[in-house]
Design a protein around this motif. Structure first.
Motif, PDB file in Angstrom:
ATOM      1  N   ALA A  14       9.818  -3.840 -18.892  1.00 15.01           N
ATOM      2  CA  ALA A  14      10.769  -4.914 -18.615  1.00 15.01           C
ATOM      3  C   ALA A  14      11.559  -5.350 -19.848  1.00 15.01           C
ATOM      4  N   ASP A  15      10.951  -5.260 -21.028  1.00 22.74           N
ATOM      5  CA  ASP A  15      11.548  -5.866 -22.219  1.00 22.74           C
ATOM      6  C   ASP A  15      12.211  -4.896 -23.192  1.00 22.74           C
ATOM      7  N   GLN A  16      11.777  -3.667 -23.229  1.00 18.21           N
ATOM      8  CA  GLN A  16      12.277  -2.734 -24.240  1.00 18.21           C
ATOM      9  C   GLN A  16      13.547  -2.023 -23.778  1.00 18.21           C
ATOM     10  N   ALA A  17      14.563  -2.071 -24.595  1.00 19.98           N
ATOM     11  CA  ALA A  17      15.863  -1.485 -24.259  1.00 19.98           C
ATOM     12  C   ALA A  17      15.761   0.005 -23.959  1.00 19.98           C
ATOM     13  N   ARG A  18      14.817   0.695 -24.575  1.00 19.96           N
ATOM     14  CA  ARG A  18      14.726   2.151 -24.350  1.00 19.96           C
ATOM     15  C   ARG A  18      14.388   2.500 -22.905  1.00 19.96           C
ATOM     16  N   TRP A  19      13.831   1.561 -22.137  1.00 19.61           N
ATOM     17  CA  TRP A  19      13.490   1.808 -20.734  1.00 19.61           C
ATOM     18  C   TRP A  19      14.563   1.324 -19.767  1.00 19.61           C
ATOM     19  N   SER A  20      15.503   0.550 -20.262  1.00 23.44           N
ATOM     20  CA  SER A  20      16.546  -0.016 -19.405  1.00 23.44           C
ATOM     21  C   SER A  20      17.385   1.096 -18.775  1.00 23.44           C
ATOM     22  N   GLY A  21      17.483   1.070 -17.466  1.00 17.27           N
ATOM     23  CA  GLY A  21      18.236   2.086 -16.750  1.00 17.27           C
ATOM     24  C   GLY A  21      17.518   3.408 -16.594  1.00 17.27           C
ATOM     25  N   VAL A  22      16.309   3.505 -17.151  1.00 16.69           N
ATOM     26  CA  VAL A  22      15.521   4.739 -17.098  1.00 16.69           C
ATOM     27  C   VAL A  22      14.293   4.564 -16.212  1.00 16.69           C
ATOM     28  N   VAL A  23      13.638   3.430 -16.352  1.00 18.59           N
ATOM     29  CA  VAL A  23      12.409   3.146 -15.612  1.00 18.59           C
ATOM     30  C   VAL A  23      12.566   1.813 -14.896  1.00 18.59           C
ATOM     31  N   ALA A  24      12.169   1.789 -13.633  1.00 19.28           N
ATOM     32  CA  ALA A  24      12.168   0.552 -12.859  1.00 19.28           C
ATOM     33  C   ALA A  24      10.765   0.353 -12.293  1.00 19.28           C
ATOM     34  N   ILE A  25      10.419  -0.871 -12.029  1.00 17.31           N
ATOM     35  CA  ILE A  25       9.098  -1.203 -11.497  1.00 17.31           C
ATOM     36  C   ILE A  25       9.230  -1.443  -9.998  1.00 17.31           C
ATOM     37  N   GLY A  26       8.416  -0.734  -9.236  1.00 22.80           N
ATOM     38  CA  GLY A  26       8.437  -0.876  -7.786  1.00 22.80           C
ATOM     39  C   GLY A  26       7.046  -1.137  -7.236  1.00 22.80           C
ATOM     40  N   ILE A  27       6.992  -1.801  -6.112  1.00 19.98           N
ATOM     41  CA  ILE A  27       5.740  -2.108  -5.427  1.00 19.98           C
ATOM     42  C   ILE A  27       5.815  -1.547  -4.017  1.00 19.98           C
ATOM     43  N   ALA A  28       4.803  -0.776  -3.635  1.00 26.64           N
ATOM     44  CA  ALA A  28       4.678  -0.265  -2.268  1.00 26.64           C
ATOM     45  C   ALA A  28       3.287  -0.642  -1.777  1.00 26.64           C
ATOM     46  N   SER A  29       3.235  -1.451  -0.721  1.00 23.50           N
ATOM     47  CA  SER A  29       1.943  -1.907  -0.240  1.00 23.50           C
ATOM     48  C   SER A  29       1.933  -2.023   1.280  1.00 23.50           C
ATOM     49  N   CYS A  30       0.906  -1.465   1.888  1.00 20.99           N
ATOM     50  CA  CYS A  30       0.668  -1.647   3.320  1.00 20.99           C
ATOM     51  C   CYS A  30      -0.172  -2.906   3.456  1.00 20.99           C
ATOM     52  N   CYS A  31       0.326  -3.855   4.225  1.00 22.14           N
ATOM     53  CA  CYS A  31      -0.347  -5.144   4.263  1.00 22.14           C
ATOM     54  C   CYS A  31      -0.124  -5.803   5.620  1.00 22.14           C
ATOM     55  N   SER A  32      -1.180  -6.390   6.142  1.00 13.93           N
ATOM     56  CA  SER A  32      -1.061  -7.102   7.415  1.00 13.93           C
ATOM     57  C   SER A  32      -0.507  -8.516   7.230  1.00 13.93           C
ATOM     58  N   ASP A  33      -0.449  -8.982   5.990  1.00 10.15           N
ATOM     59  CA  ASP A  33       0.069 -10.321   5.703  1.00 10.15           C
ATOM     60  C   ASP A  33       1.018 -10.252   4.505  1.00 10.15           C
ATOM     61  N   PRO A  34       2.247  -9.762   4.718  1.00  9.04           N
ATOM     62  CA  PRO A  34       3.189  -9.603   3.613  1.00  9.04           C
ATOM     63  C   PRO A  34       3.481 -10.883   2.843  1.00  9.04           C
ATOM     64  N   ALA A  35       3.506 -12.015   3.511  1.00 13.44           N
ATOM     65  CA  ALA A  35       3.775 -13.278   2.809  1.00 13.44           C
ATOM     66  C   ALA A  35       2.687 -13.554   1.777  1.00 13.44           C
ATOM     67  N   TRP A  36       1.457 -13.272   2.127  1.00  7.27           N
ATOM     68  CA  TRP A  36       0.343 -13.464   1.188  1.00  7.27           C
ATOM     69  C   TRP A  36       0.478 -12.501   0.014  1.00  7.27           C
ATOM     70  N   ALA A  37       0.840 -11.253   0.283  1.00  5.52           N
ATOM     71  CA  ALA A  37       0.996 -10.261  -0.786  1.00  5.52           C
ATOM     72  C   ALA A  37       2.114 -10.672  -1.741  1.00  5.52           C
ATOM     73  N   ARG A  38       3.210 -11.176  -1.201  1.00  6.26           N
ATOM     74  CA  ARG A  38       4.314 -11.625  -2.055  1.00  6.26           C
ATOM     75  C   ARG A  38       3.887 -12.844  -2.882  1.00  6.26           C
ATOM     76  N   ALA A  39       3.086 -13.707  -2.290  1.00  5.55           N
ATOM     77  CA  ALA A  39       2.562 -14.858  -3.037  1.00  5.55           C
ATOM     78  C   ALA A  39       1.686 -14.389  -4.195  1.00  5.55           C
ATOM     79  N   CYS A  40       0.941 -13.327  -3.979  1.00  7.31           N
ATOM     80  CA  CYS A  40       0.119 -12.764  -5.060  1.00  7.31           C
ATOM     81  C   CYS A  40       0.999 -12.268  -6.204  1.00  7.31           C
ATOM     82  N   LEU A  41       2.121 -11.608  -5.883  1.00  3.03           N
ATOM     83  CA  LEU A  41       3.036 -11.140  -6.926  1.00  3.03           C
ATOM     84  C   LEU A  41       3.572 -12.312  -7.738  1.00  3.03           C
ATOM     85  N   GLN A  42       3.764 -13.444  -7.076  1.00  2.00           N
ATOM     86  CA  GLN A  42       4.227 -14.642  -7.777  1.00  2.00           C
ATOM     87  C   GLN A  42       3.113 -15.269  -8.624  1.00  2.00           C
TER      88      GLN A  42
END
Length: 84
Positions: A14-42
């Motif tokens: 997230a912070d180093q310029a050398r990764w900007s535009g090269v690497v992105a962070i993604g989340i893929a999760s199978c979940c029966s309660d997506p609102a709870w999972a998003r709250a966990c990310l927060q």
């Protein structure tokens, strides 16, 4: 809690310029309660001022299977499946 190595890796991407535009962070999760999972990310603290959700570029959290989630991230990001 996040493992310290995970926290460091996420902050590096997230912070180093050398990764900007090269690497992105993604989340893929199978979940029966997506609102709870998003709250966990927060809830996961990265550095006292940012949460895990703040550095995620693509997020697919819902019922279904992981392959569908990853395909949706690929489509949204425009990257090649081999890059995920």
């Amino acid at each position: 809690a996040l493992f310290s190595g995970v926290r460091l890796a996420l902050r590096e991407v997230a912070d180093q310029a050398r990764w900007s535009g090269v690497v992105a962070i993604g989340i893929a999760s199978c979940c029966s309660d997506p609102a709870w999972a998003r709250a966990c990310l927060q809830a996961f603290d990265l550095d006292g001022s940012r949460r895990l959700a703040d550095v995620v570029s693509a997020c697919e959290i819902h019922a279904g299977n992981k392959q569908e989630h990853v395909q949706a991230i690929v489509a949204a990001s425009g990257c090649n499946i081999r890059e995920v």
